[in-house]
Enzyme design. Structure first.
Site, PDB file in Angstrom:
ATOM      1  N   LYS A 112      36.375  45.969  33.834  1.00 27.85           N
ATOM      2  CA  LYS A 112      36.920  47.153  34.499  1.00 27.85           C
ATOM      3  C   LYS A 112      37.212  48.283  33.514  1.00 27.85           C
ATOM      4  O   LYS A 112      37.235  49.451  33.900  1.00 27.85           O
ATOM      5  CB  LYS A 112      38.226  46.814  35.233  1.00 27.85           C
TER       6      LYS A 112
HETATM    7  C1  LIG Z   1      36.373  42.809  39.154  1.00 28.20           C
HETATM    8  C2  LIG Z   1      35.915  41.502  38.750  1.00 28.20           C
HETATM    9  C3  LIG Z   1      34.965  40.799  39.492  1.00 28.20           C
HETATM   10  C4  LIG Z   1      34.400  41.353  40.787  1.00 28.20           C
HETATM   11  O1  LIG Z   1      33.668  42.526  40.572  1.00 28.20           O
HETATM   12  P1  LIG Z   1      33.305  43.458  41.818  1.00 28.20           P
HETATM   13  O2  LIG Z   1      32.832  44.714  41.214  1.00 28.20           O
HETATM   14  O3  LIG Z   1      34.556  43.626  42.595  1.00 28.20           O
HETATM   15  O4  LIG Z   1      32.256  42.728  42.593  1.00 28.20           O
HETATM   16  C5  LIG Z   1      34.551  39.566  39.042  1.00 28.20           C
HETATM   17  N1  LIG Z   1      35.051  39.031  37.918  1.00 28.20           N
HETATM   18  C6  LIG Z   1      35.965  39.683  37.176  1.00 28.20           C
HETATM   19  C7  LIG Z   1      36.494  39.010  35.971  1.00 28.20           C
HETATM   20  C8  LIG Z   1      36.420  40.922  37.557  1.00 28.20           C
HETATM   21  O5  LIG Z   1      37.341  41.579  36.810  1.00 28.20           O
END
Ligand SMILES: *Cc1c(COP(=O)(O)O)cnc(C)c1O
Length: 335
Positions: A112
């Site tokens: 993120k």
């Molecule tokens: C956010 C996240 C996901 C999911 O990603 P999306 O973009 O919501 O599909 C999966 N694994 C981790 C570790 C994340 O931080």
């Protein structure tokens, strides 16, 4: 580039308005009026470019003239300066033809960071330019909130409010959010699941008068600027792999943001073949692709809370590309 809603009732929107938007007023998600094809970039020369340079090239057409080149270069630099590796992400060889893309070298160790650091810097410059201040509200299953707190802490003209599901995030994530001293940040723990948090956020946004009055802004993965920030690491990774080889990506999926960014990367000419959805017990997408029906089950608590989601918001964007008709998308989503 202009944007419209997947549900077709909003169109002709400029990037600066998409940047600060969550859902479109008609309940849809913003997408480019026309997604550019492979003709837009010369991906074959990406192999000689740094991550930051690829970010500038790939994101620029989506941003248009809102930031000039120097401004955008500075935004990219500020966003990725505090990553722990010069490549920003590392491609590790596990075995022949089997690689791992490490996206955990940002300040909060979640992928993120790639998008959140970028949009925080974009917001900062944009708000100065339009002389405005905003209130950001975001629901998190753990990683998004932590990344947002790190990216937005102590920035001017921005207040950040984060909702997380009580007892459903890791202790580290909880501390990443609740132990940062910044007067512009407020964290709420909600009795419920991530979907409950998301619903609260969506409900607040659906009050259009209130949203306007307090300049309410979304940074969930439905925010288009986040998606295009994530397109970059697919382009970067592909550029480091033999161009003769088609690449499949297997992507842990929750809200369908990360994998949708891979889909956009493929559309704009990155050498991607298959995109494979990895899910945990909360397998709404797997069920959708195997049964053709998109329906909610209960949310199971697992060891991968960022994937403990039963409503994959960005999936609507894929429906848009499949149906190519906003009326059908709207009807399907309502059903
Ligand atoms: C956010 C996240 C996901 C999911 O990603 P999306 O973009 O919501 O599909 C999966 N694994 C981790 C570790 C994340 O931080």
């Amino acid at each position: 580039m202009l944007y419209k809603s997947t549900r077709g009732k909003t169109g002709n929107i400029h990037f600066k308005d998409v940047l600060f938007s969550g859902l479109a007023p008609d309940g849809g998600l913003y997408i480019p009026e026309k997604l550019p094809g492979p003709e837009l970039f010369n991906v074959s020369n990406f192999s000689e470019k740094t991550y930051d340079e690829i970010a500038q090239i790939v994101m620029k057409p989506f941003i248009g003239s809102f930031f000039d080149n120097d401004q955008f270069k500075q935004i990219t630099k500020n966003a990725y300066n505090n990553f722990k590796t010069n490549n920003r992400c590392e491609l590790i060889s596990l075995s022949q033809d089997h690689l791992l893309l490490e996206l955990f070298h940002g300040p909060t160790y979640a992928f993120k960071d790639f998008a959140m650091q970028m949009i925080a810097q974009m917001f900062q410059v944009a708000l100065k330019k339009i002389k405005k201040s905003i209130n950001i509200i975001v629901a998190t299953s753990g990683d998004t909130g932590a990344a947002a707190v790190n990216a937005f802490k102590n920035l001017e003209n921005i207040n950040l409010y984060v909702l997380y599901p009580n007892n459903r995030i890791s202790e580290i994530q909880r501390r990443q959010m609740t132990t940062v001293e910044a007067s512009n940040i407020t964290i709420f723990s909600v009795d419920g699941t991530f979907d409950d948090c998301q619903l609260l956020v969506k409900t607040i946004f659906s009050d259009v008068t209130l949203s306007k009055k307090i300049s309410l802004t979304g940074v969930n993965s439905i925010n288009w600027a986040r998606i295009i920030s994530q397109v970059v690491y697919y382009c970067f990774a592909a550029s480091r792999i033999d161009p003769q080889k088609k690449i499949d990506f297997c992507i842990p999926t929750g809200n369908f943001g990360n994998i949708y960014a891979g889909y956009v990367a493929k559309k704009i000419g990155t050498n991607i073949d298959k995109l494979i959805i990895a899910t945990n017990l909360n397998d709404i997408l797997h069920r959708t692709f195997t049964t053709g029906r998109y329906f909610k089950d209960k949310v199971y608590k697992t060891h991968s809370p960022s994937m403990d989601i039963q409503v994959s918001s960005n999936f609507e964007r894929l429906l848009h590309h499949i149906y190519k008709n906003p009326k059908t998308v709207e009807k399907q989503m309502e059903q």
